[in-house]
Write an enzyme that holds these catalytic residues in place. Structure first.
Site, short mmCIF file in Angstrom:
data_model
loop_
_atom_site.label_atom_id
_atom_site.label_comp_id
_atom_site.label_asym_id
_atom_site.label_seq_id
_atom_site.Cartn_x
_atom_site.Cartn_y
_atom_site.Cartn_z
N GLU A 256 0.88 -1.17 0.00
CA GLU A 256 0.00 0.00 0.00
C GLU A 256 0.91 1.21 0.00
O GLU A 256 1.61 1.45 0.99
CB GLU A 256 -0.89 0.01 1.26
CG GLU A 256 -1.82 -1.17 1.38
CD GLU A 256 -2.91 -1.18 0.33
OE1 GLU A 256 -3.15 -0.12 -0.28
OE2 GLU A 256 -3.50 -2.24 0.11
N CYS A 293 -2.94 8.79 3.17
CA CYS A 293 -2.73 8.20 1.85
C CYS A 293 -3.94 8.44 0.95
O CYS A 293 -3.83 8.44 -0.27
CB CYS A 293 -2.47 6.72 1.98
SG CYS A 293 -3.72 5.88 2.94
P1 NAP Z 1 8.36 4.83 4.62
O1 NAP Z 1 9.48 5.73 4.90
O2 NAP Z 1 8.38 4.04 3.36
O3 NAP Z 1 8.26 3.85 5.88
C1 NAP Z 1 7.23 2.92 5.99
C2 NAP Z 1 7.66 1.80 6.89
O4 NAP Z 1 8.71 1.07 6.27
C3 NAP Z 1 8.20 2.23 8.25
O5 NAP Z 1 7.76 1.33 9.23
C4 NAP Z 1 9.70 2.14 8.05
O6 NAP Z 1 10.39 1.93 9.25
C5 NAP Z 1 9.78 0.92 7.18
N1 NAP Z 1 11.00 0.79 6.41
C6 NAP Z 1 11.71 1.77 5.81
N2 NAP Z 1 12.77 1.23 5.16
C7 NAP Z 1 12.70 -0.11 5.36
C8 NAP Z 1 13.53 -1.20 4.97
N3 NAP Z 1 14.60 -1.02 4.22
N4 NAP Z 1 13.17 -2.43 5.37
C9 NAP Z 1 12.08 -2.63 6.12
N5 NAP Z 1 11.28 -1.64 6.54
C10 NAP Z 1 11.59 -0.39 6.16
O7 NAP Z 1 6.96 5.59 4.62
P2 NAP Z 1 6.39 6.60 5.72
O8 NAP Z 1 7.12 7.88 5.58
O9 NAP Z 1 6.30 5.96 7.06
O10 NAP Z 1 4.89 6.76 5.24
C11 NAP Z 1 4.46 7.75 4.34
C12 NAP Z 1 4.07 7.14 3.03
O11 NAP Z 1 3.19 6.06 3.24
C13 NAP Z 1 3.34 8.10 2.14
O12 NAP Z 1 3.93 8.06 0.87
C14 NAP Z 1 1.91 7.56 2.09
O13 NAP Z 1 1.24 7.82 0.88
C15 NAP Z 1 2.10 6.13 2.31
N6 NAP Z 1 0.92 5.54 2.91
C16 NAP Z 1 0.14 4.71 2.16
C17 NAP Z 1 -0.99 4.13 2.71
C18 NAP Z 1 -1.85 3.21 1.91
O14 NAP Z 1 -2.72 2.56 2.49
N7 NAP Z 1 -1.66 3.10 0.61
C19 NAP Z 1 -1.34 4.40 4.03
C20 NAP Z 1 -0.54 5.25 4.77
C21 NAP Z 1 0.60 5.81 4.20
P3 NAP Z 1 11.11 3.13 10.05
O15 NAP Z 1 10.06 4.08 10.44
O16 NAP Z 1 11.74 2.42 11.20
O17 NAP Z 1 12.10 3.72 9.10
#
Ligand code: NAP
Length: 515
Positions: A256, A293
């Site tokens: 997602e 999102c």
């Molecule tokens: P993110 O930076 O991609 O992080 C998401 C999750 O992934 C966090 O728990 C992060 O952990 C983890 N993560 C990052 N790098 C990783 C790796 N190499 N291996 C394993 N896990 C890893 O995203 P975000 O900033 O939290 O969220 C914002 C984004 O999410 C926006 O773009 C939004 O559109 C999207 N979003 C989508 C939905 C949907 O349902 N489609 C819902 C909500 C948000 P850490 O925090 O420990 O780095």
């Protein structure tokens, strides 16, 4: 300072290494820290497979549904405490916090109701089955059974409560234990929820585990029965999707990700419809400071309505107070982290190459109280595209904050649909109008590019919740940029966690297998 722990292998554990510090984004003051080096992630996955999975599967659907009901209730009993944590660590206003926390408990409750009707069995029939060959005695049907692995969930920072609960509801009802890794920056809420659930949830040992902090080598230990449900940015999703061991073991992965959701105003509309459109756009732009999102990022308006829409949005948005979400008059809190603020400002500069800022902008918010000067605030920002068909950044770059862009279009459903498709796949798009023929045309244009379509009309005004609400009964997830995943959708949400197997044999025997 509080040190947050992980709940792994049946006990609360703190890791080592450099701490990640969680802050209150309205003040930048530290709230807690988390260390996660040295935690035995492989052992936690084994614990889920060996203890949690068998215990859950023995229970059957209806009993697991009772567990979801209990989870919902024990969390709801501590609602005020959870809302306060979301305000402190998530930068949520009280209303934003309710959206996340109540969304979590209501989704668990909804799946508890669904599961209660599934009985005590271990497998679910999928469809009616079919006679194979000439004899009616030889039959074939599809059965769904819980996978014998772990459902690892990696969640985004913006919905620490709902993000956990919507995945947990489907995994646990399906009979699959879970390991949740919340985003580190806002994990205070998820940690507290787990403390409550571990103490009062009456869940079988190994059925829920929490990893606070970095994922580390977690995903390296996933195998052929395991699942990964990821919510976050498209970049992280891309990296995870390509991992060798996930590909090698065909680990099921649901993504997602980002989405440039659109709202389309039709060329003709009733005044109630127009009011609903304005109300939805303003809510989606400001709720959770636009860090949703499902937020509307692109507002498509017929050329001859642009001036009116612009003036009305400016009037409504300029009344929204930005500041510390703990204050009752504040409608727009801060972004969740300094990094998010920097990314949003950089994104705004990118958008402003092809769009003009008509409200807000990247500059610091003025007139904040002393205590909030270091907070991560961004003003609600409205832009207008210089040329909708050439505004590539508007169609391609998600600014994750209170930001949306007006895109004038020619008033045809085909023209609007073509612009929406430039986002390369959305979680949800909405259309507002009362001409049924035009609405049918826009739905047909939007269907291939969206996971959900929300229709605003005079008849729906007053009862429609807005496009930003992901409901348990309807699928959540969208094609292309949005990740190509699918969650929720009533019982469809269980599919991801279950193996669908075609079984062939004597009909009388097959009938007994799924009863
Ligand atoms: P993110 O930076 O991609 O992080 C998401 C999750 O992934 C966090 O728990 C992060 O952990 C983890 N993560 C990052 N790098 C990783 C790796 N190499 N291996 C394993 N896990 C890893 O995203 P975000 O900033 O939290 O969220 C914002 C984004 O999410 C926006 O773009 C939004 O559109 C999207 N979003 C989508 C939905 C949907 O349902 N489609 C819902 C909500 C948000 P850490 O925090 O420990 O780095």
């Amino acid at each position: 300072m509080t040190t947050l722990k992980s709940y792994l292998c049946g006990r609360w554990q703190a890791g080592g290494g450099e701490p990640a510090v969680l802050v209150n984004p309205a003040t930048a003051q530290a709230l807690a820290e988390v260390r996660s080096d040295g935690l035995d992630r492989a052992a936690a996955l084994a614990h889920a497979r060996e203890a949690g999975g068998p215990a859950l599967r023995t229970l059957g659907f209806a009993r697991r549904a009772e567990l979801l009901d209990r989870m919902s209730k024990v969390l709801h009993e501590r609602r005020d405490e959870l809302l306060e944590i979301a305000i402190q660590n998530g930068g949520n206003t009280r209303s934003d916090a309710k959206f996340d926390v109540d969304g979590a408990t209501s989704t668990l409750a909804a799946y508890a109701r669904l599961g209660a009707a599934l009985g005590d069995g271990q497998v679910l029939p999928d469809g009616e089955g079919t006679q194979l060959g000439r004899s009616p005695r030889f039959f074939g049907r599809h059965l769904l059974a819980p996978r014998h692995g772990v459902a690892v969930q990696i969640n985004a920072f913006n919905f620490p409560a709902w993000g956990f609960a919507e995945k947990a509801a489907c995994a646990l009802l399906a009979g699959v234990p879970l390991l949740c890794k919340p985003a580190t920056s806002t994990c205070l809420l998820a940690v507290r929820m787990f403390e409550i659930l571990v103490e009062h949830g009456e869940l079988p040992e190994g059925s829920i585990q929490l990893l606070s902090g970095a994922a580390g080598d977690l995903l390296d230990h996933l195998g052929p029965q395991d699942l990964l449900a990821f919510t976050g940015s498209a970049d992280t999703g891309l990296e995870l999707r390509g991992r060798r061991n996930l590909l090698q073991h065909s680990v099921r992965v649901n993504i997602e990700a980002d989405s440039l959701n659109a709202a389309v105003l039709a060329p003709s509309f009733e005044e109630e419809t127009y009011d609903l459109f304005l109300q939805d756009v303003v809510r989606e732009l400001t709720q959770k400071a636009g860090q949703k999102c499902t937020a509307i990022r692109r507002i498509l308006v017929p050329d001859d309505a642009v001036e009116r829409v612009r003036a009305d949005l400016l009037e409504r948005l300029s009344q929204y107070v930005v500041g510390d979400p703990a204050r009752p008059d504040v409608r727009v809190g801060p972004l969740a982290t300094r990094r998010q603020l920097e990314d949003a400002r950089a994104g705004l500069r990118r958008l402003s190459e092809c769009a003009t800022i008509v409200l807000g902008g990247p500059d610091p918010v003025e007139d904040l109280p002393e205590a909030n000067r270091a907070g991560y605030f961004l003003r609600p920002t409205l832009l207008i595209a210089k040329d909708s068909r050439r505004a590539d950044a508007v169609h391609q770059h998600e600014v994750f904050g209170p930001v949306a862009t007006l895109l004038p279009y020619d008033g045809t459903a085909a023209g609007a649909g073509e612009l929406v498709s430039r986002g390369h796949g959305c979680l949800v798009s909405s259309a507002y109008g009362d001409d049924r023929r035009w609405m049918r045309e826009i739905v047909e244009a939007l269907l291939p590019w969206n996971g959900r379509i929300y229709l605003g009309s005079a008849q729906a005004a007053g009862v429609a919740p807005g496009p930003g609400v992901a409901l348990p009964d309807l699928v959540h997830g969208g094609p292309g940029r949005a990740g190509g995943g699918q969650e929720l959708g009533g019982l469809r949400g269980l599919d991801f966690y279950m193996q669908r197997t075609a079984v062939q044999g004597f009909k009388g025997l097959l009938d007994r297998l799924s009863s």
